[in-house]
Design a protein around this motif. Structure first.
Motif, PDB file in Angstrom:
ATOM      1  N   LEU A  38       0.842  -1.185   0.000  1.00 23.60           N
ATOM      2  CA  LEU A  38       0.000   0.000   0.000  1.00 23.60           C
ATOM      3  C   LEU A  38       0.881   1.240   0.000  1.00 23.60           C
ATOM      4  CD1 LEU A  38      -2.591  -1.069   2.719  1.00 23.60           C
ATOM      5  CD2 LEU A  38      -2.844  -1.196   0.245  1.00 23.60           C
ATOM      6  N   ARG A  39       0.413   2.284  -0.630  1.00 29.75           N
ATOM      7  CA  ARG A  39       1.154   3.546  -0.620  1.00 29.75           C
ATOM      8  C   ARG A  39       0.971   4.241   0.724  1.00 29.75           C
ATOM      9  NH1 ARG A  39       2.923   5.055  -5.683  1.00 29.75           N
ATOM     10  NH2 ARG A  39       1.889   3.996  -7.405  1.00 29.75           N
ATOM     11  N   SER A  40       2.032   4.866   1.206  1.00 31.50           N
ATOM     12  CA  SER A  40       1.966   5.566   2.479  1.00 31.50           C
ATOM     13  C   SER A  40       1.343   6.939   2.299  1.00 31.50           C
ATOM     14  CB  SER A  40       3.380   5.705   3.056  1.00 31.50           C
ATOM     15  OG  SER A  40       3.331   6.467   4.238  1.00 31.50           O
ATOM     16  N   ALA A  41       0.567   7.363   3.293  1.00 39.18           N
ATOM     17  CA  ALA A  41      -0.029   8.689   3.276  1.00 39.18           C
ATOM     18  C   ALA A  41       0.952   9.750   3.773  1.00 39.18           C
ATOM     19  CB  ALA A  41      -1.291   8.702   4.127  1.00 39.18           C
ATOM     20  N   VAL A  42       2.095   9.336   4.317  1.00 38.26           N
ATOM     21  CA  VAL A  42       3.109  10.268   4.816  1.00 38.26           C
ATOM     22  C   VAL A  42       4.446   9.938   4.165  1.00 38.26           C
ATOM     23  CG1 VAL A  42       1.933  10.595   7.028  1.00 38.26           C
ATOM     24  CG2 VAL A  42       3.645   8.813   6.803  1.00 38.26           C
ATOM     25  N   PRO A  43       5.360  10.910   4.135  1.00 37.41           N
ATOM     26  CA  PRO A  43       6.682  10.624   3.558  1.00 37.41           C
ATOM     27  C   PRO A  43       7.417   9.552   4.370  1.00 37.41           C
ATOM     28  CG  PRO A  43       6.393  12.988   3.957  1.00 37.41           C
ATOM     29  CD  PRO A  43       5.220  12.290   4.561  1.00 37.41           C
ATOM     30  N   LEU A  44       8.038   8.616   3.684  1.00 37.54           N
ATOM     31  CA  LEU A  44       8.782   7.548   4.345  1.00 37.54           C
ATOM     32  C   LEU A  44      10.263   7.888   4.421  1.00 37.54           C
ATOM     33  CD1 LEU A  44       7.138   4.441   2.650  1.00 37.54           C
ATOM     34  CD2 LEU A  44       6.636   5.436   4.872  1.00 37.54           C
ATOM     35  N   PRO A  45      10.928   7.492   5.487  1.00 32.60           N
ATOM     36  CA  PRO A  45      12.382   7.709   5.568  1.00 32.60           C
ATOM     37  C   PRO A  45      13.088   6.771   4.591  1.00 32.60           C
ATOM     38  CG  PRO A  45      11.640   6.420   7.432  1.00 32.60           C
ATOM     39  CD  PRO A  45      10.408   6.820   6.674  1.00 32.60           C
ATOM     40  N   PRO A  46      14.331   7.057   4.253  1.00 26.44           N
ATOM     41  CA  PRO A  46      15.078   6.124   3.398  1.00 26.44           C
ATOM     42  C   PRO A  46      15.178   4.762   4.092  1.00 26.44           C
ATOM     43  CG  PRO A  46      16.297   8.176   3.700  1.00 26.44           C
ATOM     44  CD  PRO A  46      15.116   8.224   4.626  1.00 26.44           C
ATOM     45  N   PRO A  47      15.193   3.683   3.312  1.00 22.42           N
ATOM     46  CA  PRO A  47      15.263   2.350   3.919  1.00 22.42           C
ATOM     47  C   PRO A  47      16.476   2.188   4.833  1.00 22.42           C
ATOM     48  CG  PRO A  47      14.843   2.177   1.564  1.00 22.42           C
ATOM     49  CD  PRO A  47      15.140   3.621   1.857  1.00 22.42           C
ATOM     50  N   PHE A  48      16.283   1.477   5.939  1.00 23.54           N
ATOM     51  CA  PHE A  48      17.325   1.085   6.883  1.00 23.54           C
ATOM     52  C   PHE A  48      18.023   2.275   7.552  1.00 23.54           C
ATOM     53  CE2 PHE A  48      17.124  -2.051   3.396  1.00 23.54           C
ATOM     54  CZ  PHE A  48      16.513  -3.073   4.100  1.00 23.54           C
ATOM     55  N   GLN A  49      17.325   3.383   7.716  1.00 27.93           N
ATOM     56  CA  GLN A  49      17.908   4.546   8.373  1.00 27.93           C
ATOM     57  C   GLN A  49      17.427   4.701   9.808  1.00 27.93           C
ATOM     58  OE1 GLN A  49      20.331   6.485   6.847  1.00 27.93           O
ATOM     59  NE2 GLN A  49      20.171   4.777   5.406  1.00 27.93           N
ATOM     60  N   LEU A  50      16.315   4.045  10.167  1.00 26.49           N
ATOM     61  CA  LEU A  50      15.800   4.121  11.533  1.00 26.49           C
ATOM     62  C   LEU A  50      16.261   2.900  12.309  1.00 26.49           C
ATOM     63  CD1 LEU A  50      12.147   5.305  10.831  1.00 26.49           C
ATOM     64  CD2 LEU A  50      14.098   6.671  11.554  1.00 26.49           C
ATOM     65  N   PRO A  51      16.519   3.035  13.598  1.00 27.42           N
ATOM     66  CA  PRO A  51      16.963   1.874  14.390  1.00 27.42           C
ATOM     67  C   PRO A  51      15.860   0.823  14.491  1.00 27.42           C
ATOM     68  CG  PRO A  51      16.584   3.770  15.814  1.00 27.42           C
ATOM     69  CD  PRO A  51      16.426   4.260  14.393  1.00 27.42           C
ATOM     70  N   LEU A  52      16.270  -0.424  14.514  1.00 34.00           N
ATOM     71  CA  LEU A  52      15.343  -1.542  14.660  1.00 34.00           C
ATOM     72  C   LEU A  52      14.815  -1.561  16.094  1.00 34.00           C
ATOM     73  CD1 LEU A  52      14.152  -4.193  13.457  1.00 34.00           C
ATOM     74  CD2 LEU A  52      16.156  -5.339  14.406  1.00 34.00           C
ATOM     75  N   PRO A  53      13.482  -1.556  16.276  1.00 31.83           N
ATOM     76  CA  PRO A  53      12.966  -1.616  17.652  1.00 31.83           C
ATOM     77  C   PRO A  53      13.197  -3.011  18.232  1.00 31.83           C
ATOM     78  CG  PRO A  53      11.150  -1.575  16.081  1.00 31.83           C
ATOM     79  CD  PRO A  53      12.419  -1.438  15.286  1.00 31.83           C
ATOM     80  N   ILE A  54      13.827  -3.068  19.373  1.00 27.43           N
ATOM     81  CA  ILE A  54      14.085  -4.332  20.058  1.00 27.43           C
ATOM     82  C   ILE A  54      13.046  -4.487  21.168  1.00 27.43           C
ATOM     83  CG2 ILE A  54      15.767  -5.702  21.348  1.00 27.43           C
ATOM     84  CD1 ILE A  54      16.618  -5.036  18.445  1.00 27.43           C
ATOM     85  N   PRO A  55      12.246  -5.568  21.127  1.00 31.84           N
ATOM     86  CA  PRO A  55      11.216  -5.727  22.154  1.00 31.84           C
ATOM     87  C   PRO A  55      11.821  -5.894  23.549  1.00 31.84           C
ATOM     88  CG  PRO A  55      10.904  -7.298  20.355  1.00 31.84           C
ATOM     89  CD  PRO A  55      12.233  -6.628  20.146  1.00 31.84           C
ATOM     90  N   ALA A  56      11.142  -5.350  24.529  1.00 33.32           N
ATOM     91  CA  ALA A  56      11.569  -5.506  25.920  1.00 33.32           C
ATOM     92  C   ALA A  56      11.352  -6.952  26.354  1.00 33.32           C
ATOM     93  CB  ALA A  56      10.757  -4.572  26.814  1.00 33.32           C
ATOM     94  N   VAL A  57      12.150  -7.409  27.326  1.00 35.86           N
ATOM     95  CA  VAL A  57      11.979  -8.748  27.887  1.00 35.86           C
ATOM     96  C   VAL A  57      10.998  -8.637  29.042  1.00 35.86           C
ATOM     97  CG1 VAL A  57      13.124 -10.671  29.045  1.00 35.86           C
ATOM     98  CG2 VAL A  57      14.278  -9.481  27.168  1.00 35.86           C
ATOM     99  N   LEU A  58       9.920  -9.419  28.980  1.00 34.21           N
ATOM    100  CA  LEU A  58       8.901  -9.397  30.010  1.00 34.21           C
ATOM    101  C   LEU A  58       9.380 -10.187  31.219  1.00 34.21           C
ATOM    102  CD1 LEU A  58       5.979  -8.391  30.508  1.00 34.21           C
ATOM    103  CD2 LEU A  58       5.212 -10.631  29.704  1.00 34.21           C
ATOM    104  N   LYS A  59       9.246  -9.613  32.383  1.00 37.72           N
ATOM    105  CA  LYS A  59       9.621 -10.288  33.631  1.00 37.72           C
ATOM    106  C   LYS A  59       8.420 -11.060  34.159  1.00 37.72           C
ATOM    107  CE  LYS A  59      13.685  -8.418  33.725  1.00 37.72           C
ATOM    108  NZ  LYS A  59      14.713  -9.177  33.059  1.00 37.72           N
ATOM    109  N   PRO A  60       8.626 -12.257  34.704  1.00 37.46           N
ATOM    110  CA  PRO A  60       7.492 -13.011  35.255  1.00 37.46           C
ATOM    111  C   PRO A  60       6.900 -12.297  36.460  1.00 37.46           C
ATOM    112  CG  PRO A  60       9.571 -14.186  35.631  1.00 37.46           C
ATOM    113  CD  PRO A  60       9.896 -12.973  34.826  1.00 37.46           C
ATOM    114  N   VAL A  61       5.582 -12.436  36.637  1.00 33.79           N
ATOM    115  CA  VAL A  61       4.933 -11.865  37.816  1.00 33.79           C
ATOM    116  C   VAL A  61       5.134 -12.774  39.015  1.00 33.79           C
ATOM    117  CG1 VAL A  61       3.217 -10.532  36.534  1.00 33.79           C
ATOM    118  CG2 VAL A  61       2.697 -12.876  37.199  1.00 33.79           C
TER     119      VAL A  61
END
Length: 171
Positions: A38-61
């Motif tokens: 799908l085409r984006s409604a907003v301007p996209l950054p150049p590929p591979f220029q933003l840091p990869l989000p690393i998911p947080a590690v969930l701690k057991p309750v």
């Protein structure tokens, strides 16, 4: 009617149908096939220029009784995926991507999912080497009976009761 004329009419109708379907797909807001870009409604950054989000590690309750217990809430939130643009999302624990659960081989894990989204959802495992254990030790789901459905305002979509489900098993 001759055979040639019948084939000509059939071919013309087939061509008109194919052209009409292609034109309607091109004019539709949705893509004609699943997974289409799908085409984006907003301007996209150049590929591979933003840091990869690393998911947080969930701690057991809880880790009592030799079982690691986790609780995850599915809920609506917004996140800045593209710089300067807030995107509404359905998330786990309000984060995108959702948290990582780190488990130890042979140690049972219980994950309770609480659905606070406006629709029912399905949860499944990603990224684990989960061997198929014998029937007696397969992961099991337990979901309480749904409570009363919230009242519906006329003219709106039906709402479902929100529940918490637990999956138990050795991973």
């Amino acid at each position: 009617m001759t055979r040639r004329r019948a084939l000509g009419i059939g071919g013309a109708l087939g061509l008109m149908a194919a052209t009409g379907l292609s034109a309607s797909a091109a004019l539709a807001r949705r893509p004609s096939v699943t997974g289409a870009e799908l085409r984006s409604a907003v301007p996209l950054p150049p590929p591979f220029q933003l840091p990869l989000p690393i998911p947080a590690v969930l701690k057991p309750v809880s880790t009592s009784g030799g079982v690691d217990r986790y609780e995850i809430t599915q809920r609506e939130a917004s996140a800045e995926i593209l710089p300067g643009v807030r995107t509404p999302l359905w998330t786990y624990e309000g984060a995108f991507p959702g948290p990582t659960i780190e488990s130890r081989r042979g140690r049972p894990v219980t994950v309770t999912h609480r659905n606070e989204l406006p629709v029912p959802t399905v949860v499944h495992l990603h990224g684990g080497r989960t061997l198929r254990p014998p029937t007696a030790t397969r992961p099991t789901w337990s979901c309480p009976k749904a409570g009363p459905t919230p009242p519906r305002t006329p003219g709106t979509a039906p709402r479902t009761a929100r529940t918490a489900c637990t999956i138990r098993g050795p991973w």
